[in-house]
Design an enzyme around this catalytic site. Sequence first.
Site, mmCIF file in Angstrom:
data_model
loop_
_atom_site.group_PDB
_atom_site.id
_atom_site.type_symbol
_atom_site.label_atom_id
_atom_site.label_comp_id
_atom_site.label_asym_id
_atom_site.label_seq_id
_atom_site.Cartn_x
_atom_site.Cartn_y
_atom_site.Cartn_z
ATOM 1 N N ARG A 19 27.682 -8.536 -131.164
ATOM 2 C CA ARG A 19 27.717 -9.994 -130.795
ATOM 3 C C ARG A 19 26.547 -10.652 -131.571
ATOM 4 O O ARG A 19 26.645 -11.677 -132.291
ATOM 5 C CB ARG A 19 27.522 -10.363 -129.617
ATOM 6 C CG ARG A 19 28.773 -10.492 -128.882
ATOM 7 C CD ARG A 19 28.855 -10.429 -127.359
ATOM 8 N NE ARG A 19 28.170 -11.660 -126.764
ATOM 9 C CZ ARG A 19 28.449 -12.214 -125.758
ATOM 10 N NH1 ARG A 19 29.281 -11.601 -124.880
ATOM 11 N NH2 ARG A 19 27.691 -13.124 -125.300
ATOM 12 N N LYS A 43 33.190 7.156 -121.793
ATOM 13 C CA LYS A 43 33.004 7.077 -120.178
ATOM 14 C C LYS A 43 32.456 5.936 -119.883
ATOM 15 O O LYS A 43 31.256 5.698 -120.548
ATOM 16 C CB LYS A 43 32.605 8.635 -119.625
ATOM 17 C CG LYS A 43 31.065 8.697 -119.707
ATOM 18 C CD LYS A 43 30.777 9.837 -119.149
ATOM 19 C CE LYS A 43 30.075 9.649 -117.625
ATOM 20 N NZ LYS A 43 28.884 9.513 -117.402
ATOM 21 N N GLU A 83 19.080 17.326 -113.267
ATOM 22 C CA GLU A 83 18.439 16.612 -114.029
ATOM 23 C C GLU A 83 16.991 16.279 -113.472
ATOM 24 O O GLU A 83 16.892 16.099 -112.284
ATOM 25 C CB GLU A 83 19.141 15.562 -114.693
ATOM 26 C CG GLU A 83 20.198 15.712 -115.230
ATOM 27 C CD GLU A 83 21.070 14.411 -115.605
ATOM 28 O OE1 GLU A 83 20.738 13.707 -116.606
ATOM 29 O OE2 GLU A 83 21.885 13.851 -114.734
ATOM 30 N N ASP A 119 29.946 9.887 -112.137
ATOM 31 C CA ASP A 119 29.041 9.900 -113.175
ATOM 32 C C ASP A 119 29.414 11.192 -113.826
ATOM 33 O O ASP A 119 29.102 11.445 -114.997
ATOM 34 C CB ASP A 119 27.516 9.461 -112.813
ATOM 35 C CG ASP A 119 26.927 9.396 -114.126
ATOM 36 O OD1 ASP A 119 27.214 8.631 -115.193
ATOM 37 O OD2 ASP A 119 25.457 9.950 -114.003
ATOM 38 N N HIS A 129 32.139 15.426 -116.475
ATOM 39 C CA HIS A 129 31.409 16.573 -117.352
ATOM 40 C C HIS A 129 31.880 17.912 -116.399
ATOM 41 O O HIS A 129 32.096 19.066 -117.222
ATOM 42 C CB HIS A 129 29.747 16.482 -117.318
ATOM 43 C CG HIS A 129 29.817 14.922 -118.092
ATOM 44 N ND1 HIS A 129 30.477 14.611 -119.302
ATOM 45 C CD2 HIS A 129 28.742 14.081 -118.053
ATOM 46 C CE1 HIS A 129 29.696 13.513 -119.704
ATOM 47 N NE2 HIS A 129 28.831 13.231 -118.777
ATOM 48 N N LYS A 136 20.094 13.798 -109.955
ATOM 49 C CA LYS A 136 18.924 13.401 -110.513
ATOM 50 C C LYS A 136 17.435 13.845 -109.674
ATOM 51 O O LYS A 136 17.745 14.021 -108.611
ATOM 52 C CB LYS A 136 18.831 11.814 -110.506
ATOM 53 C CG LYS A 136 20.540 11.323 -111.080
ATOM 54 C CD LYS A 136 20.407 11.447 -112.469
ATOM 55 C CE LYS A 136 21.584 10.701 -113.027
ATOM 56 N NZ LYS A 136 21.885 10.977 -114.510
HETATM 57 C C1 BG6 Z 1 25.842 11.051 -118.849
HETATM 58 C C2 BG6 Z 1 25.526 10.440 -117.439
HETATM 59 O O1 BG6 Z 1 27.281 11.230 -119.041
HETATM 60 O O2 BG6 Z 1 25.472 12.282 -118.799
HETATM 61 C C3 BG6 Z 1 24.107 10.424 -117.087
HETATM 62 O O3 BG6 Z 1 26.016 9.029 -117.437
HETATM 63 C C4 BG6 Z 1 23.751 12.135 -117.463
HETATM 64 O O4 BG6 Z 1 23.842 10.002 -115.831
HETATM 65 C C5 BG6 Z 1 23.902 12.478 -118.722
HETATM 66 O O5 BG6 Z 1 22.134 11.957 -117.184
HETATM 67 C C6 BG6 Z 1 23.875 13.989 -118.828
HETATM 68 O O6 BG6 Z 1 23.938 14.403 -120.181
HETATM 69 P P1 BG6 Z 1 22.982 15.417 -120.742
HETATM 70 O O7 BG6 Z 1 23.793 15.782 -121.982
HETATM 71 O O8 BG6 Z 1 21.695 14.779 -120.820
HETATM 72 O O9 BG6 Z 1 23.104 16.601 -119.936
#
Ligand code: BG6
Length: 483
Positions: free
Chosen positions: A46, A143, A211, A230, A235, A331
């Site tokens: 934009r 996503k 994470e 998420d 994943h 997290k």
């Molecule tokens: C994303 C999620 O798809 O993947 C995040 O929205 C997450 O919350 C991330 O932190 C993790 O990806 P990677 O590659 O760092 O393991």
Amino acid sequence: IPVEPFDLVVFGGTGDLATRKILPGLYRRFWAGQIPEGSRIIGAARSEMDDAAYRAMVHEAIAEFVAPDKCDKATLTAFLDSVSYVPIDARGTGGWQQLAGLMRDDVVRAFYFSVAPGLFGDLAQRLHSHAIADPDSRIVVEKPFGRDLDSARKLNATLAEHFDETQIYRIDHYLGKETVQNLMAVRFANILFEPLWNAQYVDHVQITVAETVGVGGRGSYYDKSGAMRDMVQNHMMQLLCLIAMEPPYRFEPDAVRDEKLKVIRALEPVGHDDIVRGQYRGGPRKSGDDELSYTEDVEDPHSLTESYIALKASIANWRWQGVPFYLRTGKKLRARTSEIAVVFKEPPHSIFDEDEAWRENVLAIRLQPNEGMNLSVMIKEPGPGGMRLTDVPLDMSFAEALGEDGADIPDAYERLIMDVIRGNQTLFMRGDEVEAAWAWTDPIIAAWEERGDRPKGYDPYSSGPEDALMLLHRDGRRWREIR
Ligand code: BG6
């Protein structure tokens, strides 16, 4: 091997994903010689700005996210020359004529929708009405692909109004991770593992994506999603599929995706007792400052969203009957580590003394950090003290095993964007796969929402809530350490 020349339009070209991943990733591929001369990258968003201002922005992103040894002046200049910008109004008319005028007939056209899903339909429709997309064009969508089955179906239907399934590339960046692809190579290019890859020999599987980061900064998105939407629906589901699927007849898009779909469809519903949801607490930091809790991060003291989830999944088919798949992700955990561990059963009969501690064979596939594989095997402890057993790791780091080639593992996005240009959909999710994943996820979420379940608190940088330990303890098993 260079791909064909292309025009890639990045909608949302000034956004976080574009500047952190897409543009630096394209630069790295350019540096590696994979992007042929005459290819163009067109940012579209934009903000009003000209090519020079956009190039300056891309330059900054590269300086921040690409290693300095790849940023020589000549390569940078050549790359930035291929970059341009069109201010565009996704819901209006502004910019579309200009974009149409830029398109060329003799190159691959790809359109990356790095925008909120609410705009996918608008973009798809305008690409058509302005004759910007042709039947060979590809669109790449990010996503979250919906937030439940109903919204995913609608999204699929909207895209299908303008694009054929063979033109739609739904990204799950986990599929672009080198080790995730290696999972298929390990399973299907070796004779060693496949004969043992079933309920007769596998005791259980653990999939962990831990994470250390919290949700600060992304709270408004994350709080509406939670770990289930998420991470698990996409994943972790993909990892589960690659571990559990039957051998596809070829490494080809639909052959692979058909097998993954069968796994998702065979997943049993997950009961209340087989799930633990958690939310990180706050606490004092060593520095003396306070670590923010989840609810402080998302600025909602009443939030019931989970920042951690552990669950026990079962696949109702011949191969996996009775084998639990334990999944956990969260997290602010102790370490950033992702791995898949296939834990094998005991040998049927022990010829050694009963008190010789037996430890299971485990094949652990490390996704990050230090991608690699580790197989623990029992051996005799060295020395004259009789037949004492111990377990040792057969440890392989891909970086070490592959020397220089391994040390420079491309980022998931780089690989996936190149696959889009090549027209290879193997590592992208098909519409029915995404829908099937939501069909499994929806009732699980609906059940805890209906009960008003509160997530269990866990300390920042711990292994997650205590209750998650019980999920395995009660089955006589234990989680692998997060470290
Ligand atoms: C994303 C999620 O798809 O993947 C995040 O929205 C997450 O919350 C991330 O932190 C993790 O990806 P990677 O590659 O760092 O393991």
